[in-house]
Write an enzyme that holds these catalytic residues in place. Structure first.
Site, mmCIF file in Angstrom:
data_model
loop_
_atom_site.group_PDB
_atom_site.id
_atom_site.type_symbol
_atom_site.label_atom_id
_atom_site.label_comp_id
_atom_site.label_asym_id
_atom_site.label_seq_id
_atom_site.Cartn_x
_atom_site.Cartn_y
_atom_site.Cartn_z
ATOM 1 N N GLY A 1 4.692 23.345 -17.240
ATOM 2 C CA GLY A 1 5.552 23.592 -16.082
ATOM 3 C C GLY A 1 5.151 22.654 -14.958
ATOM 4 O O GLY A 1 4.555 21.609 -15.199
ATOM 5 N N CYS B 1 6.394 18.267 -11.894
ATOM 6 C CA CYS B 1 6.536 16.891 -12.399
ATOM 7 C C CYS B 1 6.933 16.734 -13.866
ATOM 8 O O CYS B 1 7.908 16.054 -14.150
ATOM 9 C CB CYS B 1 5.278 16.115 -12.078
ATOM 10 N N GLU C 1 -2.279 18.225 -9.505
ATOM 11 C CA GLU C 1 -2.491 19.317 -8.549
ATOM 12 C C GLU C 1 -3.741 20.078 -8.967
ATOM 13 O O GLU C 1 -4.048 20.202 -10.150
ATOM 14 C CB GLU C 1 -1.273 20.244 -8.526
HETATM 15 N N1 LIG Z 1 3.064 16.910 -6.669
HETATM 16 C C1 LIG Z 1 2.355 16.128 -7.436
HETATM 17 O O1 LIG Z 1 1.342 16.542 -7.988
HETATM 18 C C2 LIG Z 1 2.758 14.701 -7.691
HETATM 19 C C3 LIG Z 1 3.973 14.197 -7.245
HETATM 20 N N2 LIG Z 1 4.334 12.896 -7.499
HETATM 21 C C4 LIG Z 1 5.602 12.365 -6.973
HETATM 22 O O2 LIG Z 1 5.412 12.124 -5.560
HETATM 23 C C5 LIG Z 1 6.611 12.415 -4.837
HETATM 24 C C6 LIG Z 1 6.331 13.453 -3.771
HETATM 25 O O3 LIG Z 1 5.941 14.645 -4.398
HETATM 26 P P1 LIG Z 1 5.456 15.920 -3.544
HETATM 27 O O4 LIG Z 1 4.428 15.470 -2.580
HETATM 28 O O5 LIG Z 1 5.155 16.989 -4.511
HETATM 29 O O6 LIG Z 1 6.832 16.215 -2.767
HETATM 30 P P2 LIG Z 1 7.227 17.348 -1.711
HETATM 31 O O7 LIG Z 1 8.671 17.600 -1.939
HETATM 32 O O8 LIG Z 1 6.230 18.447 -1.763
HETATM 33 O O9 LIG Z 1 7.033 16.627 -0.295
HETATM 34 C C7 LIG Z 1 7.914 15.681 0.215
HETATM 35 C C8 LIG Z 1 7.771 15.668 1.744
HETATM 36 O O10 LIG Z 1 8.605 14.630 2.274
HETATM 37 C C9 LIG Z 1 9.183 15.089 3.476
HETATM 38 N N3 LIG Z 1 10.400 14.310 3.785
HETATM 39 C C10 LIG Z 1 11.592 14.366 3.163
HETATM 40 N N4 LIG Z 1 12.454 13.487 3.749
HETATM 41 C C11 LIG Z 1 11.777 12.889 4.730
HETATM 42 C C12 LIG Z 1 12.112 11.900 5.685
HETATM 43 N N5 LIG Z 1 13.332 11.361 5.728
HETATM 44 N N6 LIG Z 1 11.177 11.510 6.584
HETATM 45 C C13 LIG Z 1 9.933 12.056 6.563
HETATM 46 N N7 LIG Z 1 9.558 12.994 5.684
HETATM 47 C C14 LIG Z 1 10.461 13.408 4.769
HETATM 48 C C15 LIG Z 1 9.465 16.562 3.200
HETATM 49 O O11 LIG Z 1 9.617 17.285 4.422
HETATM 50 C C16 LIG Z 1 8.210 16.963 2.428
HETATM 51 O O12 LIG Z 1 7.198 17.413 3.291
HETATM 52 C C17 LIG Z 1 7.628 12.842 -5.899
HETATM 53 O O13 LIG Z 1 8.359 11.701 -6.283
HETATM 54 C C18 LIG Z 1 6.757 13.334 -7.042
HETATM 55 O O14 LIG Z 1 7.414 13.195 -8.291
HETATM 56 C C19 LIG Z 1 3.507 12.029 -8.153
HETATM 57 C C20 LIG Z 1 2.274 12.458 -8.599
HETATM 58 C C21 LIG Z 1 1.802 13.826 -8.413
HETATM 59 O O1 LIG Z 2 3.400 13.215 -11.752
HETATM 60 C C1 LIG Z 2 2.799 14.223 -11.450
HETATM 61 O O2 LIG Z 2 3.147 15.004 -10.589
HETATM 62 C C2 LIG Z 2 1.535 14.608 -12.138
HETATM 63 O O3 LIG Z 2 1.901 15.437 -13.270
HETATM 64 C C3 LIG Z 2 0.805 15.932 -14.031
HETATM 65 O O4 LIG Z 2 -0.064 16.732 -13.207
HETATM 66 P P1 LIG Z 2 0.233 18.284 -12.866
HETATM 67 O O5 LIG Z 2 1.688 18.555 -12.997
HETATM 68 O O6 LIG Z 2 -0.450 18.549 -11.574
HETATM 69 O O7 LIG Z 2 -0.533 19.163 -13.952
HETATM 70 P P2 LIG Z 2 -1.158 18.969 -15.410
HETATM 71 O O8 LIG Z 2 -2.584 19.267 -15.342
HETATM 72 O O9 LIG Z 2 -0.759 17.673 -16.013
HETATM 73 O O10 LIG Z 2 -0.439 20.147 -16.213
HETATM 74 C C4 LIG Z 2 0.964 20.181 -16.359
HETATM 75 C C5 LIG Z 2 1.372 21.343 -17.257
HETATM 76 O O11 LIG Z 2 0.978 21.104 -18.612
HETATM 77 C C6 LIG Z 2 0.331 22.260 -19.133
HETATM 78 N N1 LIG Z 2 -0.664 21.835 -20.158
HETATM 79 C C7 LIG Z 2 -1.574 20.876 -19.876
HETATM 80 C C8 LIG Z 2 -2.478 20.458 -20.840
HETATM 81 C C9 LIG Z 2 -2.445 21.020 -22.126
HETATM 82 O O12 LIG Z 2 -3.227 20.690 -23.041
HETATM 83 N N2 LIG Z 2 -1.521 21.981 -22.376
HETATM 84 C C10 LIG Z 2 -0.624 22.404 -21.433
HETATM 85 O O13 LIG Z 2 0.227 23.281 -21.721
HETATM 86 C C11 LIG Z 2 -0.322 22.934 -17.928
HETATM 87 O O14 LIG Z 2 -0.552 24.295 -18.178
HETATM 88 C C12 LIG Z 2 0.739 22.692 -16.869
HETATM 89 O O15 LIG Z 2 1.732 23.688 -16.928
HETATM 90 C C13 LIG Z 2 -0.034 14.738 -14.535
HETATM 91 O O16 LIG Z 2 -1.183 15.221 -15.225
HETATM 92 C C14 LIG Z 2 -0.473 13.839 -13.378
HETATM 93 O O17 LIG Z 2 -1.147 12.696 -13.880
HETATM 94 C C15 LIG Z 2 0.778 13.388 -12.621
HETATM 95 O O18 LIG Z 2 0.432 12.585 -11.509
#
Ligand SMILES: NC(=O)C1=CN([C@@H]2O[C@H](COP(=O)(O)OP(=O)(O)OC[C@H]3O[C@@H](n4cnc5c(N)ncnc54)[C@H](O)[C@@H]3O)[C@@H](O)[C@H]2O)C=CC1
Ligand SMILES: O=C(O)[C@H]1O[C@H](OP(=O)(O)OP(=O)(O)OC[C@H]2O[C@@H](n3ccc(=O)[nH]c3=O)[C@H](O)[C@@H]2O)[C@H](O)[C@@H](O)[C@@H]1O
Length: 442
Positions: A260, A263, A158
């Site tokens: 935090g 993920c 993010e």
């Molecule tokens: N947020 C992040 O930075 C990252 C997240 N992930 C993974 O990707 C996945 C998605 O994460 P986010 O985008 O943060 O989730 P999110 O919870 O923010 O979004 C999920 C979306 O799916 C929609 N949805 C739920 N059920 C549905 C259905 N039946 N049909 C159509 N839409 C539906 C919801 O309304 C929501 O808009 C999770 O497994 C997360 O662990 C992986 C890498 C980075």
């Molecule tokens: O699966 C996911 O959702 C994603 O989770 C993390 O990404 P994100 O949660 O967006 O943020 P990070 O930049 O990884 O930071 C996570 C937390 O670790 C903390 N952090 C990070 C780095 C560090 O040195 N120390 C530390 O305390 C940050 O403050 C933050 O609270 C991973 O970096 C992504 O590769 C992954 O796709």
């Protein structure tokens, strides 16, 4: 190619924008009509710098189409990406309800061969599960349609999401046959990132293992910070020295008040639940989670040790989101910190550039400031929680004039301790010790 992306969350929207930017036509599906309406008007459901402009361009060019119809999207697309949420159950294991719902809907929409790609972070074996559910739906419809299920986890961060989606370090694709592999090769043919082809379960584990390893680096350095402090050693210098070894790497070695976000906390617990299920609980990960869960308590102890009882004291918090450049407060350490401060009967003021609205609803007792200087006006202690540039670069000299007492706790080790002491603060970081005690009564 025509691509359907189901789930318009952080991952769904970002990957859709990246695919559309690469010239594909993307149908983005969600159940949330309000969200779709906003996206159609180029309003993102989250804050990510620079992404709305690109969204607007791609919507205008009709490279991105938002719809609530899985059927229509599946019928018009060669590749179907599943990017719905996998939130935690109380046990820590991933809740697969959204994945199951979508699999059913895909099964009832299939008319001809499709490659279904799981982008969400899912437990090992989910690929098989999705395959089974789709097959079950097809059997109900008495249809014999071929399809493949691929695991293609997402590694974006993010705040850096678009860059990570467009220029990833690597692409991991877990598939079980050549037909699926060829489809994925076609999709990523112009990508400069290395592609690792694995089987489905391996790809699923690469995702959890990567997040767990990064979390391990953080908890390792945080625990070491506790020890460093006892030894009078500056952990930032130790991190620097360790990080200069390429085998260790400098990233994710910054000590702080804990990780935090949506993920790391979720995925470490989910991997722990999976390992326990097969009778091999990951001992290292148990410690990683425990250290993170006690990091705020440890930090609070430091605060109380320095300034004494917090009852009636005024504390100013700088930054609330789980990290800078996002509006996300899911599992943010600030929330636990506020809760602890209120329990200690302190008065809390806070400033954050992006998340104030959400936190106000959770903690109406907190006074939300309009700028960093306002948050520390007349406080007994200032705490830097999230390292927003705006906060690091605020006028700290002026800040010293505004506070009632000079205690400054740097929860992210991002301020220059010497400068802060020069400005008249009594500075304390995480594993850095206490500097500038002489400023306490100045
Ligand atoms: N947020 C992040 O930075 C990252 C997240 N992930 C993974 O990707 C996945 C998605 O994460 P986010 O985008 O943060 O989730 P999110 O919870 O923010 O979004 C999920 C979306 O799916 C929609 N949805 C739920 N059920 C549905 C259905 N039946 N049909 C159509 N839409 C539906 C919801 O309304 C929501 O808009 C999770 O497994 C997360 O662990 C992986 C890498 C980075
Ligand atoms: O699966 C996911 O959702 C994603 O989770 C993390 O990404 P994100 O949660 O967006 O943020 P990070 O930049 O990884 O930071 C996570 C937390 O670790 C903390 N952090 C990070 C780095 C560090 O040195 N120390 C530390 O305390 C940050 O403050 C933050 O609270 C991973 O970096 C992504 O590769 C992954 O796709």
């Amino acid at each position: 190619m025509n691509i359907a992306v189901i789930g318009a969350g952080y991952v769904g929207v970002t990957t859709s924008i990246a695919f559309a930017e690469q010239g594909h036509h993307v149908f983005v599906v969600d159940l949330d009509k309000e969200k779709l309406e906003k996206l159609n008007h180029s309003i993102l459901p989250f804050y990510e710098d620079g992404m709305e402009e690109l969204l607007m361009k791609l919507v205008e060019q009709q490279h991105l189409i938002f719809t609530d119809s899985i059927q229509a999207a599946v019928r018009q697309s060669e590749l179907i990406f599943i990017a719905v949420g996998t939130p935690p159950l109380p046990s820590g294991a991933a809740n697969l309800e959204q994945i199951e719902q979508v699999s059913k809907a895909v099964g009832s929409a299939l008319q001809e061969y499709r490659t279904i790609v799981i982008k969400s972070t899912v437990p090992i074996g989910t690929g098989e599960k999705v395959e089974f559910i789709i097959k079950e739906e097809l059997d109900l419809r008495k249809k014999d349609i071929e399809f493949d299920v691929v695991a293609n986890p997402e590694f974006l961060r993010e705040g850096n999401a678009l860059h990570d989606a467009l220029y990833p370090d690597r692409i991991v694709v877990g598939c079980e046959n050549m037909r699926a592999r060829k489809m994925m090769e076609k999709l990523y043919q112009n990508s400069i990132a290395p592609i690792l082809f694995t089987n489905r379960k391996e790809a699923e584990l690469v995702k959890y293992a990567s997040n767990a390893f990064l979390a391990t680096k953080i908890s390792f350095i945080n625990e070491l910070a506790r020890v460093s402090e006892q030894l009078g050693i500056n952990i930032s210098v130790v991190s620097k020295g360790m990080g200069m070894d390429r085998r260790i790497g400098a990233d994710f070695l910054r000590a702080g008040i804990g990780y935090g976000g949506s993920c790391f906390p979720k995925d470490t617990r989910a991997l722990l639940a999976m390992s326990s299920e097969v009778g091999m609980p990951l001992k290292i990960l148990e410690a990683v989670v425990e250290i993170n869960e006690t990091q705020v308590d440890w930090f609070m102890e430091k605060i109380v040790k320095s300034i004494g009882s917090l009852e009636g004291k005024h504390i100013g918090l700088l930054g609330l989101t789980f990290k800078p450049n996002t509006d996300d407060i899911r599992e943010a350490t600030s929330l636990k910190l506020i809760q602890e401060l209120l329990l200690h009967k302190a008065t809390v003021s806070a400033y954050d550039p992006k998340s104030t609205d959400i936190v106000t609803k959770i903690y109406p007792q907190v006074r939300f400031a309009t700028c960093p200087l306002d948050a520390i006006n007349n406080v007994d202690a200032s705490i830097l929680v999230t390292e927003w540039d705006e906060i690091i670069q605020m006028d700290w000299k002026e800040a010293r004039k505004r506070v009632r007492q000079s205690y400054l706790f740097d929860g992210r080790n991002v301020l220059d301790p010497k400068k802060m002491v020069e400005y008249g603060f009594c500075y304390e970081g995480v594993g850095i010790g206490n500097l500038g005690k002489e400023n306490l009564h100045g």
